[in-house]
Design an enzyme around this catalytic site. Sequence first.
Site, mmCIF file in Angstrom:
data_model
loop_
_atom_site.group_PDB
_atom_site.id
_atom_site.type_symbol
_atom_site.label_atom_id
_atom_site.label_comp_id
_atom_site.label_asym_id
_atom_site.label_seq_id
_atom_site.Cartn_x
_atom_site.Cartn_y
_atom_site.Cartn_z
ATOM 1 N N SER A 276 -7.556 9.978 -14.506
ATOM 2 C CA SER A 276 -9.014 9.751 -14.582
ATOM 3 C C SER A 276 -9.539 9.052 -13.328
ATOM 4 O O SER A 276 -10.330 8.093 -13.410
ATOM 5 C CB SER A 276 -9.361 8.914 -15.821
ATOM 6 O OG SER A 276 -8.873 9.533 -16.989
ATOM 7 N N ASP B 147 -11.161 -6.311 6.648
ATOM 8 C CA ASP B 147 -9.912 -7.016 6.936
ATOM 9 C C ASP B 147 -9.621 -6.992 8.439
ATOM 10 O O ASP B 147 -9.142 -7.982 9.011
ATOM 11 C CB ASP B 147 -8.741 -6.367 6.195
ATOM 12 C CG ASP B 147 -8.929 -6.375 4.685
ATOM 13 O OD1 ASP B 147 -9.729 -7.200 4.198
ATOM 14 O OD2 ASP B 147 -8.279 -5.570 4.001
ATOM 15 N N ASN C 64 -11.412 12.065 1.194
ATOM 16 C CA ASN C 64 -11.628 10.998 0.216
ATOM 17 C C ASN C 64 -10.348 10.238 -0.084
ATOM 18 O O ASN C 64 -9.244 10.778 -0.013
ATOM 19 C CB ASN C 64 -12.185 11.587 -1.082
ATOM 20 C CG ASN C 64 -13.535 12.254 -0.878
ATOM 21 O OD1 ASN C 64 -14.430 11.671 -0.297
ATOM 22 N ND2 ASN C 64 -13.663 13.486 -1.347
ATOM 23 N N ASP D 164 0.850 -1.190 0.000
ATOM 24 C CA ASP D 164 0.000 0.000 0.000
ATOM 25 C C ASP D 164 0.884 1.238 0.000
ATOM 26 O O ASP D 164 1.770 1.372 0.856
ATOM 27 C CB ASP D 164 -0.913 0.014 1.228
ATOM 28 C CG ASP D 164 -2.013 -1.034 1.149
ATOM 29 O OD1 ASP D 164 -2.230 -1.583 0.051
ATOM 30 O OD2 ASP D 164 -2.644 -1.304 2.184
#
EC number: 2.7.1.20
Length: 314
Positions: free
Chosen positions: A58, A269, A157, A44
């Site tokens: 995009s 998770d 976000n 990550d």
Amino acid sequence: MASDEPKAKKPKLSEEEKPEPPPKENAVKISTNSLFGMGNPLLDICAVVDKDFLDKYSLKPNDQILAEAKHKELFEELVKKFKVEYYAGGATQNSIKIAQWMIQEPHKVGTFFGCIGKDKFGEILKQKAEEVHVDAHYYEQDEEPTGTCAACITADNRSLVANLAAANCYKKDKHLDLEENWKLVEKAKVYYIAEAAAFAKEQDFDTKDIKEIARKAQALPKDNKKRQRVVVITQGKDETVMAQSDKIETFPVVKTDPKYIVDTNGAGDAFVGGFLSELVQEKPLDQCVKAAHYAANVIIQRAGCSFPEKPDFK
């Protein structure tokens, strides 16, 4: 007749000489490699980005997608252009590291198998897995790069872009079947592999009722007759459903003020990790669910699948 002589003082014992306290009643001594997980390991890569970066690739501000050809340069650019943080990720690996965090000691209770590339991201992933005390044994190959998940943060976000890459290249005969690796599999007491199938639909259960799905899943044929199957279904903020034998139980989740919720992506998770941390210690199933709810509640109040130094679970 009482003696006037002073009583001899007992010599002080060093920490090494002190006897260990007696084990708690019904306590199960947990050992390394008791928990085994196998899945798609991802590194990550988290960073706060700007709108221009999202527009270039995009990306929507709050979304989860698999990387396409147009995202090929995204991961390297993210590292070069922004301040990033790295975490050992991927659904199963997240659950194993959460379980290890909940257990704390000993280290390396959790074993993890998966495939990575022979590259710098692979080296970072190995380091991050070691930092959270997971005993990760990766199959390393040079056909595909290490799988990554970019977490592009804008305000509240997170836009997630996952590139499975090497995670899809696991070779059973070149890793799992090796004697030294198979010994770790045999050493485990609890095994976890994540699946993302629409299970009820595949099994033609013909119902959308969660309790009924749990009941039907629990009643499916089972080769091992020595113990009953247990089915646990989570529903986000709604109650957790558990089916065991002919019994259906529900457990309310820990309520959290929405203003404290930072990121819900790792909640599932974390639930699994919390559950496994108690299951591998042979705790009652209701205690496993309580630990699962605790872990999920901690993780949703932090960015990414991260956690404080120690849990506060009783």
